[in-house]
Write an enzyme that holds these catalytic residues in place. Structure first.
Site, PDB file in Angstrom:
ATOM      1  N   LYS A  76       0.853  -1.202   0.000  1.00 15.91           N
ATOM      2  CA  LYS A  76       0.000   0.000   0.000  1.00 15.91           C
ATOM      3  C   LYS A  76       0.882   1.243   0.000  1.00 15.91           C
ATOM      4  CE  LYS A  76      -4.004   1.934   2.512  1.00 15.91           C
ATOM      5  NZ  LYS A  76      -4.946   1.735   3.636  1.00 15.91           N
ATOM      6  N   SER A 151      -9.919   1.622   2.645  1.00 17.61           N
ATOM      7  CA  SER A 151      -9.032   2.445   1.844  1.00 17.61           C
ATOM      8  C   SER A 151      -7.917   1.664   1.154  1.00 17.61           C
ATOM      9  CB  SER A 151      -8.399   3.519   2.725  1.00 17.61           C
ATOM     10  OG  SER A 151      -7.497   2.910   3.661  1.00 17.61           O
ATOM     11  N   SER A 175     -10.039  -0.807   6.882  1.00 17.64           N
ATOM     12  CA  SER A 175      -9.503  -0.612   5.536  1.00 17.64           C
ATOM     13  C   SER A 175      -8.877  -1.814   4.851  1.00 17.64           C
ATOM     14  CB  SER A 175      -8.490   0.520   5.534  1.00 17.64           C
ATOM     15  OG  SER A 175      -9.171   1.726   5.393  1.00 17.64           O
TER      16      SER A 175
END
Ligand code: GLN
Length: 486
Positions: A76, A151, A175
């Protein structure tokens, strides 16, 4: 290419049937093939990844058998990997390059995993849909007209679409779990403290955790094995008991397992298709001798309000460092206050600004006691609900989200509707408990997730239970049509 599993590929690598270089090349092929449509990836350094893959192959030839050796992994874009850009999905960090490795990245590299890409994400990890990246939304591989969830949108889509068998995300209020449920993959939010956050861009520090994402619990266990362990650079980090049981992961015995089903998670607002599949998944465990107990977590309905007060308060403080002076984007103005204001106005997106304003309000004189302090107290009540439940059950089973992945734009004009997608994921974040999201089947052609929650530091038991479920079912091996065709 057949999309493989991390455990399967490890066997192939050990047997000499596969090479890390061929797996990493295949990752880049898939990214080139699919990512115009999915937009899961923000940055790559193909030469560096291939170099790391060749080093892994040399280690394999020398007999090294470390659990993630040679496996491609996607990171990420809020975790530092030296030399690569780290934007956190924001314009304000568009030009930032990582000067160091996050501890989790450093440990994966030391264990021989091969990072292949930095993944798209909602700006600064604020979002539930994957629509709030400054660099454009990520799309759900099961239906590209629908959101992938956020997210950690890009990390989850990378696994779902077969770019890599493993990915790292972060989970502050859901997330990794929410997008995993929306895209049909497995993701773990470990007990608070189990994975170091050194080198993870801070969103809300009392809630942030790094979360591994993969096709199965057994695959997640490989990555977790490589990353756990006390880190002197993160004072909240701590050792995880039972790590030696992670590899090879064995299915938990289900006979006599006491599964708590919290009434508050099965009430109004839960879509019928989701309820049906979660109940069927629980029945699979019951058929093997697990026992169901109805439990109550009475403060659940305070969780969203509590989370969004605490989260925004911490966000307003953590994000004050992005001022155009120290790093990243800068808008020159006549004065220093002008420079800071212009840089932030220009560099940050609307959701981030909304949270900074809300958080600054909560923390300001006169409101601090009424909002922030009250939210801290409510957090304790939510956590105590779980303590009480775990006096009579071993594990809790719930839906991950009230509904399936929604169409693009459906909630962007209504922040409250967006926040409600997190109703079932924020309570465990507030309590710091380990929880896992895994596929439970499909409704309307879209994946649905079931969440398992355990007491603090029961992460290994949680993975073993998920592994037992996945040994009995096939929901987790389904590939999205778009990824399977190519
Ligand atoms: N959707 C939640 C939020 O926007 C959770 C985000 C996260 O876990 N990073 O705050």
């Amino acid at each position: 290419m057949v999309v493989g599993t991390a455990v399967g590929w490890r066997e192939g690598l050990d047997a000499g049937d596969l090479s890390s270089e061929s797996l990493v090349r295949a990752s880049f092929e898939r990214i080139r093939h699919l990512d115009d449509r999915l937009h899961a990836i923000l940055a790559t350094d193909e030469d560096r990844s291939l170099h790391l893959a060749r080093k892994a192959d040399a280690r394999l030839r020398a007999g090294d058998r470390s659990p993630v050796l040679g496996l491609p992994i996607v990171i990420k874009d809020n975790l530092n990997w030296t030399g690569l850009p780290m934007s956190c999905g924001s314009r304000i960090l568009e030009s930032y390059r990582s000067p160091y490795d996050a501890t989790v990245v450093e440990r994966l590299l030391a264990a021989g995993a091969v990072p292949v890409a930095k993944a798209n994400m909602d700006e600064f990890a604020m979002g539930s849909s994957g629509e709030y990246s400054a660099f454009g939304p990520t799309r759900n591989p099961w239906d590209t007209d629908r959101v992938p969830g956020g997210s950690s949108s890009g990390s989850v889509v990378a696994v779902s679409a077969g770019y890599a068998p493993l990915a790292l995300g972060s989970d502050t209020g859901g997330s990794v779990r929410l997008p995993a449920a929306f895209c049909g993959v497995t993701a773990l939010r470990p007990t608070y403290g189990v994975l170091s956050r050194y080198g993870l861009s801070a969103m809300a520090s009392s809630l942030d955790q790094v979360g591994p994402i993969a096709g199965s619990a057994a695959d997640i266990a490989l990555a977790l094995r490589a990353m756990t362990g006390l880190d002197p650079l993160d004072s909240t980090s701590t050792d995880l008991p039972g790590v030696e049981r992670l590899v090879p992961l064995r299915p938990a015995p289900l006979k006599g397992l006491r599964i708590g089903v919290p009434t508050e998670y099965f009430g109004e607002g839960l879509e019928a298709g989701v309820r049906d599949l979660v109940e069927k998944a629980i029945q699979v465990l019951v058929d093997q001798g697990a026992e169901i107990r109805e439990v109550s977590l009475p403060h659940t309905h305070y969780a969203i309000d509590t989370y969004y007060l605490l989260c925004t308060s911490e966000v307003s403080s953590n994000l004050s460092r992005f001022d155009g002076v120290r790093y990243g984007h800068r808008v020159e103005a006549g004065s220093l206050p002008g420079l800071i204001a212009e840089t932030r106005d220009n560099g940050l997106g609307n959701e981030v600004k909304r949270r900074i304003l809300l958080g600054a309000f909560c923390l300001s004189k006169g409101y601090y006691e009424a909002f922030y302090m009250k939210a801290l107290k409510a957090r304790t009540l939510v956590a105590r609900d779980f303590d009480r439940a775990f006096e009579s059950v071993d594990i809790l089973a719930t839906p991950v989200s009230p509904g399936i992945a929604f169409p693009f734009g459906a909630r962007t004009d209504d922040p409250m509707a967006m926040y409600l997608a997190d109703a079932f994921t924020v309570p465990t974040s507030l309590a710091g408990l380990p929880c896992l999201s895994m596929p439970a089947g499909f409704t309307a052609g879209m994946p649905v997730g079931i969440q398992l929650i355990g007491p603090a530091f029961s992460d290994v038991m949680l993975l073993e239970t998920a592994h037992a479920f996945q040994s009995l079912t096939h929901h987790h091996v389904a590939s999205p049509p778009l990824a399977a065709q190519e």
